[in-house]
Write an enzyme that holds these catalytic residues in place. Structure first.
Site, PDB file in Angstrom:
ATOM      1  CG  HIS A  81      38.191  46.550  33.149  1.00  0.00           C
ATOM      2  ND1 HIS A  81      36.933  46.216  32.711  1.00  0.00           N
ATOM      3  CD2 HIS A  81      39.037  45.616  32.624  1.00  0.00           C
ATOM      4  CE1 HIS A  81      37.016  45.117  31.934  1.00  0.00           C
ATOM      5  NE2 HIS A  81      38.275  44.740  31.890  1.00  0.00           N
ATOM      6  CG  HIS A 238      39.546  44.340  26.806  1.00  0.00           C
ATOM      7  ND1 HIS A 238      38.887  45.376  27.427  1.00  0.00           N
ATOM      8  CD2 HIS A 238      39.612  43.333  27.704  1.00  0.00           C
ATOM      9  CE1 HIS A 238      38.544  44.995  28.651  1.00  0.00           C
ATOM     10  NE2 HIS A 238      38.969  43.766  28.845  1.00  0.00           N
ATOM     11  CG  ASP A 242      42.153  42.417  30.581  1.00  0.00           C
ATOM     12  OD1 ASP A 242      41.518  43.267  31.223  1.00  0.00           O
ATOM     13  OD2 ASP A 242      41.605  41.496  29.936  1.00  0.00           O
ATOM     14  CG  HIS A 265      42.897  38.175  33.865  1.00  0.00           C
ATOM     15  ND1 HIS A 265      43.256  39.502  33.835  1.00  0.00           N
ATOM     16  CD2 HIS A 265      41.634  38.109  33.382  1.00  0.00           C
ATOM     17  CE1 HIS A 265      42.248  40.213  33.357  1.00  0.00           C
ATOM     18  NE2 HIS A 265      41.255  39.395  33.070  1.00  0.00           N
ATOM     19  CG  HIS A 344      69.752  23.733  65.590  1.00  0.00           C
ATOM     20  ND1 HIS A 344      69.979  24.366  64.398  1.00  0.00           N
ATOM     21  CD2 HIS A 344      68.576  23.079  65.428  1.00  0.00           C
ATOM     22  CE1 HIS A 344      68.975  24.146  63.560  1.00  0.00           C
ATOM     23  NE2 HIS A 344      68.112  23.365  64.168  1.00  0.00           N
TER      24      HIS A 344
END
Length: 439
Positions: A81, A238, A242, A265, A344
């Site tokens: 928030h 709301h 979020d 979320h 290598h």
């Protein structure tokens, strides 16, 4: 072309005190102004050394019912928030100081934070804003049925469909997100919970500060709240709040259209992660490829004045340049004559991953040297995290090595994010931690 937008911070320090949702304790939150390119950081005033946590997706810890960020053992819970209000009201840089592990919940909406930002005022800074422009569609889908699609657009818009269990309370809303629209249409929308979901939390003693004063509780067909619904479609509003808060963890303003169906979320943060990865890729691609001559970089002899390494262990040919105080780009040309190719791997020469990490560490050391401005101390490697090798490096490749300082504690400790790029592709990356000791 749109007019240049400049970064903003809060005009002065402002704060308020209230109840924290999960602990039920009193918590005080204060906003402090911060310099350009600082971003949003949370500061735990109640802990020793007052540690700060960057509000960035890489620090996301959990998303169960709320968004928690953390570094090391330090956590800040329920940040969405606050972040939504800062982001939507146009604050790019600020320190959010708290004397608890979560902010006061207020009435379960972002209204208290909007009021606080208005009390502190918002002031423009000298540096242009950084944007994430959506160039092609991106999408995230979760097992719970959440779907988020991000489409190109020249403004930040969210179109959201919210649906509860058995699709009751299905609501839809589409809005462009601007400070005035957020303040009037989104910020007042409160958190809502389903009774069936919070019952076990109450049993676990988890939501001690929770009450009908800071959330709407849905039980069957009934909507329980201290005051009537503020909007007939308060739930979807709301959900949009979020999404704004969770996507703020990308650390850049988004220009694009988010289409969300049953978001949560977990899905929001997955989209934020995808955006951050894409941003890293773009930064690597847009880094300078021409090798400039002049003051901005360091040639080999200057590099050797800073680094104690010598053949066969010096892994930096030259530094191309610095960006601000916190970023550096260097190069290393790989030839078949490198001593490590003898073992290598003979017949199939590839650069060992450990040498790539060493190259990143050396480039990061040059950056830290520039910051501490002293050659009497040397940076020692403490840890390497999130090390990933994506593609092999062969003889004939030129590696562009990028390092960015993400955290520093005085002259004691520093953390850097590094990556190696060959032919516009990230071949390896790591987060490296250093400590400084006298030579």
């Amino acid at each position: 072309m749109a007019a240049t937008e400049f970064q903003q911070t809060v005009g002065k320090i402002a704060g308020f005190t209230g109840t924290a949702l999960h602990t039920g304790e009193k918590a005080t939150l204060r906003l402090h102004p911060a310099p350009v390119d600082h971003g949003i950081k949370f500061k735990r005033k109640d802990l020793q050394d007052e540690p700060t946590i960057d509000a960035k997706i890489e620090n996301l810890k959990t998303v169960e019912r709320a968004t928690t960020i953390g570094e090391g053992s330090v956590r800040v819970h329920t940040v969405e928030h606050v972040l939504a209000a800062l982001s939507a009201m146009g604050v790019d840089n600020a320190i959010v100081e708290m004397d608890a592990n979560e902010p006061p919940i207020g009435d379960g909406s972002a209204q208290p934070y909007v009021d606080l930002i208005k009390k502190a005022g918002v002031t423009a800074q000298e540096e242009p804003r950084k944007f994430f422009d959506v160039r092609e569609p991106m999408h995230v889908e979760t097992k719970t049925g959440a779907l988020l699609v991000l489409l190109p657009g020249d403004k930040f818009r969210i179109s959201c469909t919210q649906a509860g269990p058995n699709n009751q309370f299905t609501q839809f809303l589409s809005l462009e997100i601007t400070p005035s629209i957020f303040e009037g249409e989104i910020a007042p929308a409160r958190t809502f919970v389903y009774y069936e979901d919070v019952e076990p939390l109450m049993d676990k003693n988890l939501i001690k500060g929770g009450s009908l004063e800071n959330a709407i509780v849905v039980r069957g067909e009934a909507v329980l709240s201290k005051e009537p619904l503020r909007f007939s479609d308060e739930f979807v509003r709301h959900k949009i709040l979020d999404i704004i808060g969770d996507l703020a963890l990308v650390g850049r303003r988004i220009r694009g259209h988010v289409v969300a169906v049953k978001p949560g979320h977990a899905a929001n943060s997955e989209l934020a992660r995808a955006l951050a990865r894409e941003q890293t890729r773009r930064s690597a691609m847009s880094a300078p490829r021409a090798i400039p001559i002049g003051d901005s970089g360091l040639d080999t002899s200057e590099v050797m004045k800073i680094l104690p390494h010598r053949y066969p262990f010096l892994m930096v040919d030259r530094v191309i340049g610095f960006e601000g105080e916190n970023k550096i780009t260097a190069i290393k040309s790989i030839t078949i004559n490198e001593p490590f190719f003898q073992g290598h791997f003979p017949g199939h020469p590839v650069m060992p991953g450990v040498m790539q990490v060493e190259a990143m560490a050396q480039v990061a050391s040059i950056l830290l040297f520039k910051l501490t401005k002293t050659s009497s101390r040397v940076g020692y490697f403490m840890s390497a995290d999130q090390v990933k090798f994506r593609k092999p490096i062969f003889p004939g490749d030129t590696i562009f090595i990028h390092a960015e300082l993400t955290r520093a504690r005085g002259n004691r400790m520093a953390k850097t994010k590094c990556y190696c790029v060959v032919n516009d592709a990230i071949v390896s990356e790591a987060e490296l931690m250093f400590t400084f000791l006298d030579k």
